[in-house]
Design a protein around this motif. Structure first.
Motif, PDB file in Angstrom:
ATOM      1  N   GLU A 133      35.808 -21.412  -2.317  1.00  0.00           N
ATOM      2  CA  GLU A 133      37.230 -20.618  -1.387  1.00  0.00           C
ATOM      3  C   GLU A 133      36.445 -19.174  -0.870  1.00  0.00           C
ATOM      4  OE1 GLU A 133      41.598 -19.461  -2.553  1.00  0.00           O
ATOM      5  OE2 GLU A 133      40.708 -21.200  -3.566  1.00  0.00           O
ATOM      6  N   GLY A 134      35.689 -18.628  -1.790  1.00  0.00           N
ATOM      7  CA  GLY A 134      35.319 -17.292  -1.531  1.00  0.00           C
ATOM      8  C   GLY A 134      34.206 -17.216  -0.413  1.00  0.00           C
ATOM      9  N   ASP A 135      33.491 -18.119  -0.515  1.00  0.00           N
ATOM     10  CA  ASP A 135      32.481 -18.276   0.962  1.00  0.00           C
ATOM     11  C   ASP A 135      32.955 -18.755   1.981  1.00  0.00           C
ATOM     12  OD1 ASP A 135      30.421 -17.628  -0.743  1.00  0.00           O
ATOM     13  OD2 ASP A 135      29.668 -19.599  -0.969  1.00  0.00           O
ATOM     14  N   THR A 136      34.204 -19.616   1.866  1.00  0.00           N
ATOM     15  CA  THR A 136      35.019 -19.725   3.212  1.00  0.00           C
ATOM     16  C   THR A 136      35.701 -18.605   3.645  1.00  0.00           C
ATOM     17  OG1 THR A 136      35.294 -22.164   2.418  1.00  0.00           O
ATOM     18  CG2 THR A 136      36.895 -21.275   4.109  1.00  0.00           C
ATOM     19  N   ARG A 137      36.306 -17.770   2.993  1.00  0.00           N
ATOM     20  CA  ARG A 137      36.711 -16.618   3.466  1.00  0.00           C
ATOM     21  C   ARG A 137      35.699 -15.757   4.026  1.00  0.00           C
ATOM     22  NH1 ARG A 137      41.381 -13.581   2.673  1.00  0.00           N
ATOM     23  NH2 ARG A 137      41.191 -11.267   2.753  1.00  0.00           N
ATOM     24  N   LYS A 138      34.319 -15.517   3.421  1.00  0.00           N
ATOM     25  CA  LYS A 138      33.314 -14.956   4.212  1.00  0.00           C
ATOM     26  C   LYS A 138      33.056 -15.182   5.634  1.00  0.00           C
ATOM     27  CE  LYS A 138      28.582 -13.552   3.309  1.00  0.00           C
ATOM     28  NZ  LYS A 138      27.392 -13.927   2.298  1.00  0.00           N
ATOM     29  N   ASP A 226      20.870 -23.116   8.744  1.00  0.00           N
ATOM     30  CA  ASP A 226      19.929 -22.580   7.371  1.00  0.00           C
ATOM     31  C   ASP A 226      20.999 -21.426   6.621  1.00  0.00           C
ATOM     32  OD1 ASP A 226      17.826 -24.429   7.631  1.00  0.00           O
ATOM     33  OD2 ASP A 226      17.083 -22.919   9.140  1.00  0.00           O
ATOM     34  N   ASN A 227      22.092 -21.011   7.247  1.00  0.00           N
ATOM     35  CA  ASN A 227      22.631 -19.788   6.814  1.00  0.00           C
ATOM     36  C   ASN A 227      24.057 -20.037   7.408  1.00  0.00           C
ATOM     37  OD1 ASN A 227      24.001 -17.929   5.920  1.00  0.00           O
ATOM     38  ND2 ASN A 227      22.640 -16.321   7.083  1.00  0.00           N
ATOM     39  N   PRO A 228      25.030 -20.844   7.031  1.00  0.00           N
ATOM     40  CA  PRO A 228      26.254 -21.103   7.845  1.00  0.00           C
ATOM     41  C   PRO A 228      27.288 -19.941   7.742  1.00  0.00           C
ATOM     42  CG  PRO A 228      26.259 -22.285   5.474  1.00  0.00           C
ATOM     43  CD  PRO A 228      24.867 -21.704   5.892  1.00  0.00           C
ATOM     44  N   PHE A 229      26.833 -18.898   7.372  1.00  0.00           N
ATOM     45  CA  PHE A 229      27.870 -17.664   7.489  1.00  0.00           C
ATOM     46  C   PHE A 229      27.357 -17.087   8.501  1.00  0.00           C
ATOM     47  CE2 PHE A 229      27.369 -17.994   2.706  1.00  0.00           C
ATOM     48  CZ  PHE A 229      28.892 -18.568   2.533  1.00  0.00           C
ATOM     49  N   GLU A 230      26.351 -17.226   9.064  1.00  0.00           N
ATOM     50  CA  GLU A 230      25.587 -16.448  10.469  1.00  0.00           C
ATOM     51  C   GLU A 230      26.032 -17.204  11.753  1.00  0.00           C
ATOM     52  OE1 GLU A 230      21.340 -15.240  12.543  1.00  0.00           O
ATOM     53  OE2 GLU A 230      21.549 -16.260  10.531  1.00  0.00           O
ATOM     54  N   VAL A 231      26.805 -16.324  12.399  1.00  0.00           N
ATOM     55  CA  VAL A 231      27.304 -17.101  13.930  1.00  0.00           C
ATOM     56  C   VAL A 231      25.951 -16.824  14.894  1.00  0.00           C
ATOM     57  CG1 VAL A 231      28.722 -16.809  15.860  1.00  0.00           C
ATOM     58  CG2 VAL A 231      29.653 -16.561  13.482  1.00  0.00           C
ATOM     59  N   THR A 232      25.392 -17.943  15.629  1.00  0.00           N
ATOM     60  CA  THR A 232      24.144 -17.846  16.193  1.00  0.00           C
ATOM     61  C   THR A 232      24.726 -18.123  17.564  1.00  0.00           C
ATOM     62  OG1 THR A 232      23.658 -20.160  15.890  1.00  0.00           O
ATOM     63  CG2 THR A 232      22.504 -18.513  14.658  1.00  0.00           C
ATOM     64  N   GLY A 233      25.921 -18.554  18.091  1.00  0.00           N
ATOM     65  CA  GLY A 233      26.178 -18.826  19.193  1.00  0.00           C
ATOM     66  C   GLY A 233      27.971 -18.890  19.719  1.00  0.00           C
ATOM     67  N   VAL A 234      28.166 -18.582  20.625  1.00  0.00           N
ATOM     68  CA  VAL A 234      29.738 -18.507  21.032  1.00  0.00           C
ATOM     69  C   VAL A 234      29.695 -19.441  22.471  1.00  0.00           C
ATOM     70  CG1 VAL A 234      31.864 -17.388  21.654  1.00  0.00           C
ATOM     71  CG2 VAL A 234      30.342 -16.627  19.972  1.00  0.00           C
ATOM     72  N   LEU A 235      30.526 -20.350  22.507  1.00  0.00           N
ATOM     73  CA  LEU A 235      30.318 -21.277  23.593  1.00  0.00           C
ATOM     74  C   LEU A 235      31.920 -21.286  24.533  1.00  0.00           C
ATOM     75  CD1 LEU A 235      29.203 -24.486  21.629  1.00  0.00           C
ATOM     76  CD2 LEU A 235      27.942 -22.735  22.821  1.00  0.00           C
ATOM     77  N   THR A 273      41.145 -24.496   9.741  1.00  0.00           N
ATOM     78  CA  THR A 273      41.765 -23.219   9.404  1.00  0.00           C
ATOM     79  C   THR A 273      42.526 -23.482   8.008  1.00  0.00           C
ATOM     80  OG1 THR A 273      43.203 -23.537  11.182  1.00  0.00           O
ATOM     81  CG2 THR A 273      41.497 -21.970  11.298  1.00  0.00           C
ATOM     82  N   HIS A 274      42.695 -24.799   7.714  1.00  0.00           N
ATOM     83  CA  HIS A 274      43.795 -25.076   6.561  1.00  0.00           C
ATOM     84  C   HIS A 274      42.977 -25.302   5.291  1.00  0.00           C
ATOM     85  CE1 HIS A 274      41.351 -28.671   7.469  1.00  0.00           C
ATOM     86  NE2 HIS A 274      41.892 -29.321   6.339  1.00  0.00           N
ATOM     87  N   GLN A 275      41.437 -24.885   5.494  1.00  0.00           N
ATOM     88  CA  GLN A 275      40.719 -25.074   4.003  1.00  0.00           C
ATOM     89  C   GLN A 275      40.994 -24.007   3.135  1.00  0.00           C
ATOM     90  OE1 GLN A 275      38.453 -27.144   3.116  1.00  0.00           O
ATOM     91  NE2 GLN A 275      38.611 -28.692   5.021  1.00  0.00           N
ATOM     92  N   PRO A 276      41.013 -24.056   1.879  1.00  0.00           N
ATOM     93  CA  PRO A 276      41.123 -22.888   0.886  1.00  0.00           C
ATOM     94  C   PRO A 276      40.297 -21.872   0.950  1.00  0.00           C
ATOM     95  CG  PRO A 276      40.954 -24.915  -0.253  1.00  0.00           C
ATOM     96  CD  PRO A 276      40.751 -25.500   1.195  1.00  0.00           C
ATOM     97  N   GLY A 277      40.665 -20.675   1.316  1.00  0.00           N
ATOM     98  CA  GLY A 277      39.868 -19.699   1.451  1.00  0.00           C
ATOM     99  C   GLY A 277      40.219 -18.981   2.684  1.00  0.00           C
ATOM    100  N   MET A 278      40.492 -19.805   3.732  1.00  0.00           N
ATOM    101  CA  MET A 278      40.798 -19.426   5.101  1.00  0.00           C
ATOM    102  C   MET A 278      41.689 -18.463   5.170  1.00  0.00           C
ATOM    103  SD  MET A 278      38.817 -20.670   7.772  1.00  0.00           S
ATOM    104  CE  MET A 278      37.639 -21.863   8.101  1.00  0.00           C
ATOM    105  N   LEU A 279      41.508 -17.443   6.031  1.00  0.00           N
ATOM    106  CA  LEU A 279      42.686 -16.470   6.170  1.00  0.00           C
ATOM    107  C   LEU A 279      44.072 -17.078   6.734  1.00  0.00           C
ATOM    108  CD1 LEU A 279      40.195 -14.552   5.761  1.00  0.00           C
ATOM    109  CD2 LEU A 279      41.234 -12.975   7.353  1.00  0.00           C
ATOM    110  N   THR A 280      45.078 -16.330   6.443  1.00  0.00           N
ATOM    111  CA  THR A 280      46.525 -16.794   7.065  1.00  0.00           C
ATOM    112  C   THR A 280      46.362 -16.204   8.402  1.00  0.00           C
ATOM    113  OG1 THR A 280      47.646 -15.016   5.967  1.00  0.00           O
ATOM    114  CG2 THR A 280      47.516 -17.060   5.000  1.00  0.00           C
ATOM    115  N   ARG A 281      47.301 -16.601   9.547  1.00  0.00           N
ATOM    116  CA  ARG A 281      47.433 -15.917  10.614  1.00  0.00           C
ATOM    117  C   ARG A 281      47.602 -14.439  10.388  1.00  0.00           C
ATOM    118  NH1 ARG A 281      49.610 -20.787  11.675  1.00  0.00           N
ATOM    119  NH2 ARG A 281      51.784 -20.160  10.863  1.00  0.00           N
ATOM    120  N   ASP A 282      48.574 -14.056   9.604  1.00  0.00           N
ATOM    121  CA  ASP A 282      48.886 -12.717   9.026  1.00  0.00           C
ATOM    122  C   ASP A 282      47.657 -11.748   8.817  1.00  0.00           C
ATOM    123  OD1 ASP A 282      51.376 -13.019  10.070  1.00  0.00           O
ATOM    124  OD2 ASP A 282      52.346 -13.259   7.935  1.00  0.00           O
ATOM    125  N   GLU A 283      47.046 -12.391   7.896  1.00  0.00           N
ATOM    126  CA  GLU A 283      45.534 -11.861   7.613  1.00  0.00           C
ATOM    127  C   GLU A 283      44.704 -11.681   8.524  1.00  0.00           C
ATOM    128  OE1 GLU A 283      45.564 -13.182   2.779  1.00  0.00           O
ATOM    129  OE2 GLU A 283      44.837 -14.653   4.278  1.00  0.00           O
TER     130      GLU A 283
END
Length: 354
Positions: A133-138, A226-235, A273-283
């Motif tokens: 949950e913490g890593d999903t939020r990160k 290799d590091n799923p926290f890192e965004v490498t591309g935007v499409l 975005t339904h996964q535990p740890g995901m921010l709510t829209r307000d957040e």
């Protein structure tokens, strides 16, 4: 191990002329040999995206949908030029390799770009993708950070100042999407007139203007395997322009379906975005405001605008299905989706104190 996002078999009716693709690719890209393998990415209901492989060399081709399309829509040449200009100042953009405006090749404009290998989060986490949950939020925060970074791009340094039309972006969007919805409305879908009247009455002045993506979602973001926290591309830069950043955020939140949302909204979910740890829209709004420095007393207008715009996009696609201009069965339920979004907009308007 989490699977890298891969293309799949091509949908019926959306095949490419392999011989013509092969000839174009070999003329545009030195050193290609053999016959190409062509597959299609399953996501997306607008432009079509294909993976083209020559052995170990892999590319992506983007073209408009088949069938009748609106004259100003699906401008592949504009998208490619925006990406080419943006790449030096926003490195998450794929590199453009070739652009084609010769309709003798595929009957349309298209472009070829580098394939960014990585993880793309679609409706659910892919097999082998396990986060606490913490890593999903990160991860969630890192993705929002990229939207903030985009909104800080020096537009003039990128040579993209020409995309702007001056003050009045909010007003142009409300007027433009209202006109597009009215033109695309079908008899089995509500008229959205109370929603459009409310948006027209409540619209604020532009908070500022900057480069905006206009379709920023998890399934348009590439993560490092290799590091799923890192965004490498935007499409998917088709709708990128100069505009109000809060309108851009409102567009993104239209797709941000959280775990406690009602079932009809859950059916429309296309990102995890339904996964535990995901921010709510307000957040999400709170975090974006904190990071960007922008401020709005109430976000109601932007949220309702995003939902209405999504309904207009859905309705434009459904119009083509309704009138037999496309037979893609994925679009058969889009009319019902538009009707649900009208109900959701009206409920949010009723709850708003704007």
């Amino acid at each position: 191990m989490t699977q890298i996002d891969e293309a799949v078999a091509i949908r019926d009716g959306e095949e490419l002329d392999v011989a013509r693709v092969d000839q174009f690719m070999k003329e545009a890209i030195p050193g290609l040999e053999g016959e190409p393998s062509i597959r299609q990415y399953p996501g997306g209901a607008s432009n079509l995206t294909y993976q083209i492989d020559y052995g170990e060399r892999s590319f992506v081709l983007r073209r408009p949908p088949f069938g009748h399309i609106a004259k100003s829509a699906h401008d592949m040449l504009r998208e490619a030029r925006v990406m080419k200009a943006l790449k030096p100042v926003f490195p998450y953009v794929p590199e453009i390799i070739a652009i084609c405006d010769d309709h003798d090749v595929l009957g349309c404009d298209f472009y070829v770009m580098e394939r960014m290998r990585g993880i793309i989060l679609r409706q659910d986490f892919p097999e082998g993708f396990h986060l606490s949950e913490g890593d999903t939020r990160k991860l969630c925060l890192n993705v929002i950070d990229k939207l903030v970074d985009l909104h800080r791009v020096d537009v003039q340094a990128a040579g993209l100042g020409h995309l702007g039309k001056g003050p009045g972006y909010v007003q142009r969007q409300i007027g433009g999407w209202s006109n597009r919805f009215r033109k695309a409305r079908t008899d089995d879908v509500g008229d959205f007139e109370p929603v459009m009247a409310w948006l027209n009455d409540k619209m604020p002045e532009d908070i500022t203007q900057c480069l905006i993506h206009n379709d920023f979602r998890f399934d348009n973001v590439v993560l490092n395997p290799d590091n799923p926290f890192e965004v490498t591309g935007v499409l998917d830069w088709e709708m990128a322009t100069i505009g109000d950043p809060l309108m851009d955020l409102g567009n993104s939140l239209a797709y941000w379906i959280q775990a406690d949302d009602e079932q009809p909204f859950q059916i429309l979910r296309r990102q995890p975005t339904h996964q535990p740890g995901m921010l709510t829209r307000d957040e999400v709004v709170e975090y974006y405001m904190e990071r960007s420095g922008y401020h709005a007393d109430r976000f109601d207008f932007y949220e309702i605008y995003g939902l209405f715009r999504l309904a207009a996009i859905i309705q434009q696609i459904y119009y083509r299905f309704y009138h037999g201009q496309t037979t893609d069965k994925r679009f058969a339920m889009f009319g019902q989706a538009a009707n649900y979004l009208q109900k959701r907009c009206l409920r949010l308007i009723g709850e708003s104190d704007l």
